[in-house]
Design a protein around this motif. Structure first.
Motif, mmCIF file in Angstrom:
data_model
loop_
_atom_site.group_PDB
_atom_site.id
_atom_site.type_symbol
_atom_site.label_atom_id
_atom_site.label_comp_id
_atom_site.label_asym_id
_atom_site.label_seq_id
_atom_site.Cartn_x
_atom_site.Cartn_y
_atom_site.Cartn_z
ATOM 1 N N MET A 297 0.830 -1.203 0.000
ATOM 2 C CA MET A 297 0.000 0.000 0.000
ATOM 3 C C MET A 297 0.870 1.261 0.000
ATOM 4 S SD MET A 297 -2.955 1.179 2.722
ATOM 5 C CE MET A 297 -1.779 1.441 4.059
ATOM 6 N N ALA A 300 2.687 1.708 -3.331
ATOM 7 C CA ALA A 300 1.783 2.185 -4.388
ATOM 8 C C ALA A 300 1.515 3.674 -4.243
ATOM 9 C CB ALA A 300 0.477 1.393 -4.345
ATOM 10 N N TYR A 323 -8.131 6.529 -3.793
ATOM 11 C CA TYR A 323 -7.607 6.211 -2.466
ATOM 12 C C TYR A 323 -7.966 7.304 -1.461
ATOM 13 C CZ TYR A 323 -4.909 2.657 -4.963
ATOM 14 O OH TYR A 323 -4.541 1.587 -5.735
ATOM 15 N N LEU A 357 -6.911 -4.247 4.380
ATOM 16 C CA LEU A 357 -6.333 -3.415 3.324
ATOM 17 C C LEU A 357 -4.817 -3.366 3.417
ATOM 18 C CD1 LEU A 357 -8.738 -0.318 3.243
ATOM 19 C CD2 LEU A 357 -8.822 -2.384 1.843
ATOM 20 N N SER A 362 0.858 -6.015 -3.973
ATOM 21 C CA SER A 362 0.966 -5.096 -5.107
ATOM 22 C C SER A 362 0.037 -5.500 -6.250
ATOM 23 C CB SER A 362 2.413 -5.053 -5.611
ATOM 24 O OG SER A 362 2.853 -6.353 -5.975
ATOM 25 N N TRP A 365 -2.791 -3.198 -5.025
ATOM 26 C CA TRP A 365 -2.493 -1.776 -4.838
ATOM 27 C C TRP A 365 -1.832 -1.132 -6.056
ATOM 28 C CZ3 TRP A 365 -4.766 1.100 -1.447
ATOM 29 C CH2 TRP A 365 -5.205 0.554 -0.232
ATOM 30 N N ASN A 366 -1.043 -1.877 -6.804
ATOM 31 C CA ASN A 366 -0.343 -1.289 -7.946
ATOM 32 C C ASN A 366 -1.184 -1.259 -9.211
ATOM 33 O OD1 ASN A 366 1.846 -0.878 -6.353
ATOM 34 N ND2 ASN A 366 3.151 -2.433 -7.288
ATOM 35 N N GLY A 372 -9.889 -0.086 -7.686
ATOM 36 C CA GLY A 372 -10.253 -0.336 -6.298
ATOM 37 C C GLY A 372 -11.502 -1.162 -6.085
#
Length: 421
Positions: A297, A300, A323, A357, A362, A365-366, A372
């Protein structure tokens, strides 16, 4: 003026109970609005990006497909594809667990444990393969509408207007779920329905047994649709065990609500392990989707901040907007955690979903491609906690400002996915 229960609002405004505002104070109303709104998005994506080819919502790519074996009419996208291709594969025949079937090869064993959405589509399409692309979209539209209806019910339970339920259908990641045929809407509708049924059973003297059974069924189906739903019955389990240990309650029907979903998911794990072979699906999912706490997280966020582009709205800017939106709702949920009147298990479930979370890899998150979609539960649970917060702590203008913060991300992502893949 505060947005309160019907009786309080009537007293404060001097309006008759049959006023137009009160006629809208029904959970079905946000459901209808949500269905119409998301149908509009689906039609826009179908006509603009998909050029009238609904099977493109499935996002079948060139990596896991075998063109000569694909069902007639299925169109491919010029990429690796997306998760919808695996839900589509299972919806053609949920009981065919071969590695390759209907021209699509499964990439991971945990796909088979997420069988709920494909089963519903298979049943509603009556096994007719040509209907599956349409039913995949239709089920998600109905599920998003159900989320809004249940949101209206949660709002009414807490003395707020039913239209607040629309907020639960305003999560930006639902754009991907509806636009790419993934299982989040159905799974989240099951979770919300299970939580509401359990809440009502806990305070009901006469009809508690039936509601416990309903909550059990919804949670059980939810966890075989999307395994993260397990955090909700897990929170119930912890509160129940503590209550029993303290001798404030005895084991009973209420415990089926967490025992049966855990057993259902365990049975799916074992079945897939022995039929499909290889490692257990949960281990495969853990290895791919989880990592050390907060490492992926934070990495990212650093990457996306470094790519901020002030000349136009880039994919990294959109990710940061997403985010920031999710973070706002999480912070709001944490702020009301001690003062909300929501039951202890709902507050604990919110904490579980937030902590989860930090463990995501990754892979999640990436990705600027997933918008999302898999981070939805903290958003939903934060809203439930806020609905149940007394108005002296969270009046309707403040709640409205928080809910309104979801709109920019939703509109940006919806526009983007109406135009592009």
């Amino acid at each position: 003026m505060q947005l309160t229960s019907t009786s309080e609002e009537d007293k404060s405004l001097g309006q008759p109970t049959s006023s137009p505002w009160q006629k809208l104070n029904r959970p079905i109303v946000p459901g209808i609005v949500a269905f119409g709104s998301w149908l509009g998005f689906a039609l826009a994506r179908w006509q603009i990006w998909a050029k009238g080819h609904l099977s493109l919502f499935i996002m079948a790519g060139h990596v896991y497909t075998h063109r000569a074996q694909l069902p007639r009419g299925l169109r491919l996208v010029p990429s690796d594809g997306y998760d919808g291709q695996f839900y589509y594969r299972l919806a053609l025949d949920p009981f065919n667990w071969h590695a390759t079937a209907f021209g699509i090869t499964m990439d991971q064993s945990y796909r088979y444990t997420r069988i709920g959405y494909p089963v519903v589509v298979w049943l509603l399409s009556l096994g007719q393969h040509q209907l599956v692309p349409v039913v995949l979209v239709a089920v998600n539209l109905l599920a998003v509408a159900a989320m809004a209806v249940l949101g209206g019910m949660f709002a009414r339970e807490s003395g707020r207007h039913a239209l607040w339920g629309l907020a639960l259908a305003a999560y930006f990641g639902l754009v991907i779920s509806v636009g790419r045929d993934t299982a989040e809407p159905l799974a989240e509708a099951c979770m919300l329905g299970g939580l509401l049924a359990y809440r009502r059973a806990s305070v009901s003297a006469g009809s508690g047994a039936g509601r416990y059974v309903l909550a059990t069924a919804l949670f059980a189906f939810g966890v075989i649709t999307r395994e993260t739903i397990l955090f909700a019955p897990a929170a119930i389990a912890i509160i129940r065990i503590i209550t029993i240990v303290r001798r404030r309650a005895d084991p009973g029907l209420a415990d089926l609500v967490w025992v049966v979903p855990a057993a259902a998911y365990g049975a799916m794990e074992i079945a897939v392990h022995f039929v499909v072979k290889g490692e257990f699906p949960l281990l495969a999912s853990t290895n791919r989707n989880l990592t050390l706490p907060f490492t992926a997280m934070l990495h990212a966020l650093r990457v996306e901040i470094s790519y901020i582009d002030t000349s136009h709205l880039s994919q990294y800017d959109i990710a940061l907007l997403e985010y920031a939106t999710l973070g706002t709702f999480i912070l709001a949920g944490l702020a009301v955690l001690r003062v909300t009147t929501a039951p202890a298990h709902e507050r604990l479930a919110f904490v579980f979903f937030v902590l989860q979370l930090g463990l995501l890899s990754s892979q999640i998150w990436n990705s600027t491609f997933g918008d999302g979609r898999s981070l939805i539960e903290p958003f939903l649970m934060a809203l439930i906690l806020m609905f149940a917060t007394p108005r002296r702590y969270l009046s309707w203008p403040y709640l409205g400002m928080i809910v309104a913060y979801a709109v920019p991300a939703l509109l940006v992502v919806a526009r983007r996915r109406s135009l592009y893949m």
